[in-house]
Scaffold this active site. Structure first.
Site, PDB file in Angstrom:
ATOM      1  N   ILE A   1       0.815  -1.204   0.000  1.00 36.03           N
ATOM      2  CA  ILE A   1       0.000   0.000   0.000  1.00 36.03           C
ATOM      3  C   ILE A   1       0.851   1.258   0.000  1.00 36.03           C
ATOM      4  CG2 ILE A   1      -0.190   0.264   2.513  1.00 36.03           C
ATOM      5  CD1 ILE A   1      -3.214   0.857   2.031  1.00 36.03           C
ATOM      6  N   LYS A   2       2.111   1.147   0.422  1.00 38.40           N
ATOM      7  CA  LYS A   2       2.973   2.312   0.554  1.00 38.40           C
ATOM      8  C   LYS A   2       3.309   2.966  -0.776  1.00 38.40           C
ATOM      9  CE  LYS A   2       3.569   1.974   5.087  1.00 38.40           C
ATOM     10  NZ  LYS A   2       3.166   3.011   6.031  1.00 38.40           N
ATOM     11  N   ASP A   3       3.107   2.253  -1.894  1.00 37.62           N
ATOM     12  CA  ASP A   3       3.333   2.873  -3.207  1.00 37.62           C
ATOM     13  C   ASP A   3       2.479   4.125  -3.362  1.00 37.62           C
ATOM     14  OD1 ASP A   3       4.875   0.657  -3.652  1.00 37.62           O
ATOM     15  OD2 ASP A   3       3.702  -0.113  -5.341  1.00 37.62           O
TER      16      ASP A   3
END
Length: 461
Positions: free
Chosen positions: A50-52
């Site tokens: 999700i950090k993208d």
């Protein structure tokens, strides 16, 4: 089966971020949770996490206001996933990357960052954020020392939560047709839960945002009492959630409840997700699902619960998905004596500690009075080291004047923490000539005990 997502044509890999699927969970919640439970599978992002989403948002906002200039160097302290998102974007946009991380992160995460050309500096986990050796402090120093550098600062950079307000939140609302009643998210930087919760609560103020915390982190107690208690802080294994400080992205007014999950329960559940749902997710997904089951009484039939699965299981092959590692930590169920038995039989006593500012003379006095061979050392209520009679003897023989010095001058690294359900055989393997004791944590009663070589010998004799 084809879908609109699979037919997309992207100009760069960054255009593939977002639009991740929502998948019904069928086996793990069955018979336990009355609500419909779905997982938001963020492993479909290019960096498998999700950090993208927030990595690109932070970069683009910094480019827009001039903090990040062409040919610059991106610096960040990361547990791995944010670094991956930043590294991918840096390749596309032409930046260099230097990342700091902690020595508790999986080797797979560090190797993945280096695969994208990033420089990675590994720092010790068990130090205060203000300590010059911490991965926070080292990244800040590198930003000062590196020409044309920009530190992303995911903890306090509000572009983090804004990314989820703009993308993750709307996706979940649309995918559930506005029926979502509960959001379950592991809380680390706070960007995901607070960004998504802000969007969902604007759509429907009744939506509940439930944060998953870990034992050793300060979030739950701070939410419930407003007290930042350093006694809550101690080393833990779970990756990606929990903190020993309060990031600006954590807006406690948006989080309705925190649920703490033990390292063991998180690790065991991480494996269950793969084996029972066919989803290869990471450690924070295990924490979130274990927390979901603990909160079972909060859900009713007709509710729609969305759990965020942050990252991919490949980053934990050497840990949660490795039987040897699980056995070493005492996380695999087995028959025989466990640490709880030693505590129950009074073969171990509640923890007694020394303060790092206590003198060596005081250490000798306490160890002599209590007939202790080793003792943990604390600073501001947090365990930061240890001392044993062998080390003490050797130091005093070399320099008798050390008696008036502070214990911290001769202390060694802290003893490892394990769960109270850890098997005695695992405890025995952890107690070595270099490591003379193990700290056992009963998370439910909030008690810590010390187990030594003598305790184990008595148990197996």
């Amino acid at each position: 089966m084809t879908s609109p997502r699979s037919l997309r044509v992207c100009e760069t890999i960054l255009d593939a971020i977002g639009g991740t699927p929502l998948v019904r969970l069928n086996r793990i919640p069955k018979g336990v949770i009355a609500a419909d439970v779905y997982a938001k599978i963020e492993t479909f992002n290019p960096g498998n996490s999700i950090k993208d989403r927030m990595a690109v948002k932070m970069i683009e906002d910094a480019e827009r206001d001039g903090r990040l200039k062409p040919g610059g160097t991106i610096i960040e302290g990361t547990s791995g996933n944010t670094g991956m998102g930043l590294a991918i974007a840096a390749v596309v946009k032409g930046y260099k990357c230097i990342f700091t991380t902690t020595d508790k992160q999986s080797k797979e995460k560090v190797d993945a960052l280096r695969a994208f050309g990033a420089e990675v500096i590994v720092c010790p986990t068990d130090v205060d954020p203000e300590d010059p050796r911490s991965y926070y402090s080292v990244s800040s120093r590198l930003e000062r020392e590196t020409p044309n550098a920009w530190k992303a600062n995911q903890y306090d950079n509000l572009s983090n939560s804004q990314a989820h307000y703009e993308s993750t939140g709307p996706e979940i609302w649309e995918q559930t047709a506005g029926r979502i009643t509960h959001l379950v998210v592991g809380v680390g930087t706070g960007g995901t839960i607070c960004g998504v919760a802000r969007y969902l609560k604007e759509k429907n103020p009744a939506v509940q945002a439930l944060g998953i915390d870990t034992y050793g982190s300060v979030f739950k107690k701070y939410k419930e009492t407003g007290v930042f208690d350093k006694n809550e802080i101690y080393p833990y294994v779970t990756e990606g959630i929990g903190e020993d400080f309060l990031p600006q992205n954590v807006d406690f007014s948006l989080i309705d409840h925190f649920e703490k999950v033990t390292d063991k329960d998180a690790a065991v559940m991480t494996r269950r997700i793969a084996r029972e749902e066919g989803i290869f997710a990471g450690n924070s997904a295990g924490s979130a699902m274990a927390g979901l089951l603990q909160m079972r009484d909060m859900f009713k039939q007709g509710d729609v619960v969305v759990v965020i699965f942050h990252d991919h299981g490949t980053r934990y092959l050497g840990k949660m998905f490795n039987d040897d590692w699980m056995r070493e930590k005492g996380y695999l169920e087995k028959t025989g004596l466990v640490a709880r038995d030693l505590v129950a039989q009074r073969r171990s006593t509640p923890l007694v500690t020394l303060d790092s500012a206590d003198t060596v003379t005081r250490a000798i006095q306490v160890m002599t009075e209590r007939d202790y061979s080793q003792i943990p050392v604390t600073r501001d209520g947090r365990i930061v080291g240890s001392i044993n009679e062998t080390r003490l003897y050797a130091a005093l023989v070399r320099n008798p004047r050390l008696k008036s010095d502070a214990v911290e001058e001769i202390m060694e690294p802290p003893f490892p923490f394990v769960d109270i359900s850890t098997g005695v055989d695992a405890l025995a393997s952890m107690i070595t000539p270099e490591n003379s004791a193990v700290l056992v944590r009963d998370f439910k009663s909030d008690e810590t005990y010390i187990i030594t070589r003598t305790d184990v010998i008595r148990a197996i004799a």
